[in-house]
Design a protein around this motif. Structure first.
Motif, PDB file in Angstrom:
ATOM      1  N   GLY A 226       0.828  -1.197   0.000  1.00 27.55           N
ATOM      2  CA  GLY A 226       0.000   0.000   0.000  1.00 27.55           C
ATOM      3  C   GLY A 226       0.860   1.243   0.000  1.00 27.55           C
ATOM      4  N   ALA A 227       1.887   1.242  -0.853  1.00 31.91           N
ATOM      5  CA  ALA A 227       2.878   2.312  -0.869  1.00 31.91           C
ATOM      6  C   ALA A 227       2.246   3.691  -0.988  1.00 31.91           C
ATOM      7  CB  ALA A 227       3.847   2.094  -2.028  1.00 31.91           C
ATOM      8  N   LYS A 228       2.800   4.625  -0.218  1.00 26.62           N
ATOM      9  CA  LYS A 228       2.360   6.022  -0.296  1.00 26.62           C
ATOM     10  C   LYS A 228       2.725   6.616  -1.653  1.00 26.62           C
ATOM     11  CE  LYS A 228       0.746   6.626   3.930  1.00 26.62           C
ATOM     12  NZ  LYS A 228      -0.664   7.019   4.203  1.00 26.62           N
ATOM     13  N   ALA A 229       3.832   6.150  -2.205  1.00 29.65           N
ATOM     14  CA  ALA A 229       4.262   6.598  -3.534  1.00 29.65           C
ATOM     15  C   ALA A 229       5.147   5.525  -4.136  1.00 29.65           C
ATOM     16  CB  ALA A 229       5.026   7.918  -3.448  1.00 29.65           C
ATOM     17  N   THR A 230       5.018   5.333  -5.453  1.00 27.77           N
ATOM     18  CA  THR A 230       5.832   4.364  -6.181  1.00 27.77           C
ATOM     19  C   THR A 230       6.312   5.018  -7.468  1.00 27.77           C
ATOM     20  OG1 THR A 230       4.503   2.519  -5.337  1.00 27.77           O
ATOM     21  CG2 THR A 230       5.898   2.082  -7.248  1.00 27.77           C
ATOM     22  N   VAL A 231       7.627   4.937  -7.723  1.00 29.03           N
ATOM     23  CA  VAL A 231       8.190   5.503  -8.944  1.00 29.03           C
ATOM     24  C   VAL A 231       9.056   4.449  -9.616  1.00 29.03           C
ATOM     25  CG1 VAL A 231       9.793   7.199  -9.910  1.00 29.03           C
ATOM     26  CG2 VAL A 231       8.169   7.890  -8.136  1.00 29.03           C
ATOM     27  N   ALA A 232       8.765   4.167 -10.873  1.00 23.68           N
ATOM     28  CA  ALA A 232       9.597   3.293 -11.689  1.00 23.68           C
ATOM     29  C   ALA A 232      10.319   4.167 -12.704  1.00 23.68           C
ATOM     30  CB  ALA A 232       8.747   2.248 -12.400  1.00 23.68           C
ATOM     31  N   ILE A 233      11.635   4.205 -12.620  1.00 24.89           N
ATOM     32  CA  ILE A 233      12.415   5.076 -13.506  1.00 24.89           C
ATOM     33  C   ILE A 233      12.760   4.311 -14.779  1.00 24.89           C
ATOM     34  CG2 ILE A 233      14.545   6.385 -13.769  1.00 24.89           C
ATOM     35  CD1 ILE A 233      14.460   6.998 -10.843  1.00 24.89           C
ATOM     36  N   ALA A 234      12.257   4.807 -15.892  1.00 29.29           N
ATOM     37  CA  ALA A 234      12.435   4.135 -17.178  1.00 29.29           C
ATOM     38  C   ALA A 234      13.916   3.999 -17.519  1.00 29.29           C
ATOM     39  CB  ALA A 234      11.714   4.912 -18.271  1.00 29.29           C
ATOM     40  N   GLY A 235      14.308   2.777 -17.848  1.00 26.39           N
ATOM     41  CA  GLY A 235      15.670   2.520 -18.293  1.00 26.39           C
ATOM     42  C   GLY A 235      16.705   2.389 -17.201  1.00 26.39           C
ATOM     43  N   ALA A 236      16.307   2.548 -15.953  1.00 27.13           N
ATOM     44  CA  ALA A 236      17.282   2.519 -14.859  1.00 27.13           C
ATOM     45  C   ALA A 236      17.613   1.086 -14.462  1.00 27.13           C
ATOM     46  CB  ALA A 236      16.762   3.286 -13.656  1.00 27.13           C
ATOM     47  N   SER A 237      18.829   0.907 -13.961  1.00 26.09           N
ATOM     48  CA  SER A 237      19.324  -0.394 -13.537  1.00 26.09           C
ATOM     49  C   SER A 237      19.028  -0.632 -12.058  1.00 26.09           C
ATOM     50  CB  SER A 237      20.842  -0.460 -13.766  1.00 26.09           C
ATOM     51  OG  SER A 237      21.508   0.399 -12.838  1.00 26.09           O
ATOM     52  N   HIS A 238      19.659  -1.643 -11.489  1.00 29.39           N
ATOM     53  CA  HIS A 238      19.468  -1.969 -10.078  1.00 29.39           C
ATOM     54  C   HIS A 238      20.016  -0.876  -9.160  1.00 29.39           C
ATOM     55  CE1 HIS A 238      18.682  -4.537  -6.695  1.00 29.39           C
ATOM     56  NE2 HIS A 238      19.954  -4.635  -6.362  1.00 29.39           N
ATOM     57  N   VAL A 239      21.076  -0.194  -9.588  1.00 31.95           N
ATOM     58  CA  VAL A 239      21.676   0.842  -8.737  1.00 31.95           C
ATOM     59  C   VAL A 239      21.094   2.222  -9.082  1.00 31.95           C
ATOM     60  CG1 VAL A 239      23.772  -0.376  -8.100  1.00 31.95           C
ATOM     61  CG2 VAL A 239      23.723   0.910 -10.241  1.00 31.95           C
ATOM     62  N   VAL A 240      19.805   2.333  -8.938  1.00 26.31           N
ATOM     63  CA  VAL A 240      19.105   3.566  -9.300  1.00 26.31           C
ATOM     64  C   VAL A 240      19.576   4.737  -8.448  1.00 26.31           C
ATOM     65  CG1 VAL A 240      17.165   3.063  -7.756  1.00 26.31           C
ATOM     66  CG2 VAL A 240      16.796   4.485  -9.767  1.00 26.31           C
ATOM     67  N   MET A 241      20.092   4.487  -7.248  1.00 32.93           N
ATOM     68  CA  MET A 241      20.584   5.572  -6.397  1.00 32.93           C
ATOM     69  C   MET A 241      21.884   6.161  -6.934  1.00 32.93           C
ATOM     70  SD  MET A 241      21.584   2.523  -5.331  1.00 32.93           S
ATOM     71  CE  MET A 241      22.900   1.605  -4.501  1.00 32.93           C
ATOM     72  N   VAL A 242      22.612   5.376  -7.740  1.00 34.13           N
ATOM     73  CA  VAL A 242      23.845   5.864  -8.355  1.00 34.13           C
ATOM     74  C   VAL A 242      23.542   6.616  -9.642  1.00 34.13           C
ATOM     75  CG1 VAL A 242      26.073   5.181  -9.350  1.00 34.13           C
ATOM     76  CG2 VAL A 242      25.201   3.997  -7.320  1.00 34.13           C
ATOM     77  N   SER A 243      22.657   6.064 -10.450  1.00 37.80           N
ATOM     78  CA  SER A 243      22.376   6.665 -11.761  1.00 37.80           C
ATOM     79  C   SER A 243      21.330   7.772 -11.713  1.00 37.80           C
ATOM     80  CB  SER A 243      21.921   5.579 -12.745  1.00 37.80           C
ATOM     81  OG  SER A 243      20.777   4.895 -12.267  1.00 37.80           O
ATOM     82  N   HIS A 244      20.465   7.755 -10.694  1.00 36.02           N
ATOM     83  CA  HIS A 244      19.412   8.773 -10.574  1.00 36.02           C
ATOM     84  C   HIS A 244      19.304   9.268  -9.132  1.00 36.02           C
ATOM     85  CE1 HIS A 244      18.315   6.795 -14.378  1.00 36.02           C
ATOM     86  NE2 HIS A 244      17.712   7.920 -14.694  1.00 36.02           N
ATOM     87  N   PRO A 245      20.382   9.833  -8.603  1.00 41.53           N
ATOM     88  CA  PRO A 245      20.391  10.240  -7.186  1.00 41.53           C
ATOM     89  C   PRO A 245      19.374  11.321  -6.854  1.00 41.53           C
ATOM     90  CG  PRO A 245      22.319  11.123  -8.322  1.00 41.53           C
ATOM     91  CD  PRO A 245      21.672  10.147  -9.255  1.00 41.53           C
ATOM     92  N   ARG A 246      19.117  12.220  -7.785  1.00 46.59           N
ATOM     93  CA  ARG A 246      18.180  13.314  -7.487  1.00 46.59           C
ATOM     94  C   ARG A 246      16.770  12.778  -7.284  1.00 46.59           C
ATOM     95  NH1 ARG A 246      18.682  18.751 -10.792  1.00 46.59           N
ATOM     96  NH2 ARG A 246      20.586  18.661  -9.538  1.00 46.59           N
ATOM     97  N   GLU A 247      16.340  11.883  -8.161  1.00 42.46           N
ATOM     98  CA  GLU A 247      15.002  11.315  -8.028  1.00 42.46           C
ATOM     99  C   GLU A 247      14.868  10.507  -6.739  1.00 42.46           C
ATOM    100  OE1 GLU A 247      16.921  11.292 -10.697  1.00 42.46           O
ATOM    101  OE2 GLU A 247      15.780  11.342 -12.577  1.00 42.46           O
ATOM    102  N   VAL A 248      15.929   9.776  -6.398  1.00 42.03           N
ATOM    103  CA  VAL A 248      15.914   8.994  -5.159  1.00 42.03           C
ATOM    104  C   VAL A 248      15.852   9.918  -3.947  1.00 42.03           C
ATOM    105  CG1 VAL A 248      17.264   7.425  -3.703  1.00 42.03           C
ATOM    106  CG2 VAL A 248      17.047   6.976  -6.161  1.00 42.03           C
ATOM    107  N   ALA A 249      16.650  10.977  -3.976  1.00 36.73           N
ATOM    108  CA  ALA A 249      16.642  11.930  -2.862  1.00 36.73           C
ATOM    109  C   ALA A 249      15.279  12.586  -2.705  1.00 36.73           C
ATOM    110  CB  ALA A 249      17.720  12.980  -3.067  1.00 36.73           C
ATOM    111  N   ARG A 250      14.631  12.919  -3.814  1.00 35.92           N
ATOM    112  CA  ARG A 250      13.305  13.549  -3.718  1.00 35.92           C
ATOM    113  C   ARG A 250      12.287  12.591  -3.093  1.00 35.92           C
ATOM    114  NH1 ARG A 250      16.397  16.918  -5.627  1.00 35.92           N
ATOM    115  NH2 ARG A 250      16.910  16.800  -3.407  1.00 35.92           N
TER     116      ARG A 250
END
Length: 259
Positions: A226-250
């Motif tokens: 029952g997630a409050k928010a769910t984001v699937a980043i198109a094209g991102a790998s398993h290390v989404v915090m490395v490749s998309h740090p801004r989205e993860v931080a938000r």
């Protein structure tokens, strides 16, 4: 009332108003890495969060067992004065779930390409429900340990494609060389903790091209929680915090504000 008394009363009201106007203290953010990674995998996310005024701790996850690692993170969490948001990547999701069960100051959970197990589930059993992940095909021969268990790594030659396909090759090869192992037994260890994502606000962010934990499994866990928010980043790998740090931080900041 005398002029002096009136002045004192007005001063007290002014101080009270000032006190009530102060914003609530921001929670501390504890980041928990998963297998085949380390605390430095959060570096870019740390910078984003610190720029936003958050206190951040990137915990050194022992990567020995779900129960033991959960206890380690719970002890760290309980040492913090005030609320905490726990953030877990991959196997670190299992760890924050266990830690939250024993740390009453946790206010929210963020699963960054992370496992969110039900009691009795493991990384292996969850993966078996969505058998499209390819991690098992890339693991090295276990390195025997004194306790009889075997530590595994991702084959360095396969690391980029498997783990960090959207990270520049040079950076991915550095990650491959500095990866931390985990016992195979820990990946198969059933969670003994209650599913804390049932009672705590939970948030999920992951990559659509994750080869360790398939996107379908992420979506299943997020919906189940029952997630409050769910984001699937198109094209991102398993290390989404490395490749998309801004989205993860938000996403983490959203969990910290619970909105």
């Amino acid at each position: 009332m005398s002029k002096f008394g009136m002045a004192v009363a007005l001063g007290a009201l002014a101080l009270a108003g000032s006190a009530t106007a102060q914003p609530a203290a921001r929670p501390t953010i504890i980041l928990v890495h998963g297998a085949f990674a380390g605390s430095s995998s959060w570096n870019a996310v740390v910078s984003e969060l610190q720029a936003g005024g958050y206190r951040v701790i990137a915990a050194a996850n022992p990567l020995r067992s779900v129960a033991g690692d959960g206890d380690y993170v719970a002890r760290l969490t309980r040492s913090i004065d005030g609320p905490v948001v726990l953030v877990g990547h991959s196997y670190g999701g299992e760890v924050i779930n266990a830690a939250a069960a024993d740390a009453p100051n946790v206010k929210a959970l963020v699963f960054v390409a992370g496992f969110a197990p039900e009691t009795g589930e493991s990384a292996v059993s969850l993966g078996n429900q969505f058998p499209t992940g390819t991690l098992g095909q890339t693991l090295t021969k276990p390195v025997p340990q004194a306790d009889g268990r075997g530590d595994v790594y991702i084959d360095q030659a396969k690391f980029h494609a498997q783990f960090a396909a959207d990270v520049p090759l040079k950076a991915a090869m550095q990650m491959a060389a500095t990866q931390r192992p985990i016992p195979l037994e820990a990946l198969g260890e059933a969670s003994a903790a209650p599913a804390t994502w049932k009672t705590l606000p939970s948030y999920f962010i992951y990559g659509s091209l994750d080869k360790n934990i398939p996107a379908a499994l992420h979506a299943f866990m997020a919906k189940r929680a029952g997630a409050k928010a769910t984001v699937a980043i198109a094209g991102a790998s398993h290390v989404v915090m490395v490749s998309h740090p801004r989205e993860v931080a938000r996403m983490i900041e959203r969990a910290a504000g619970q909105n």
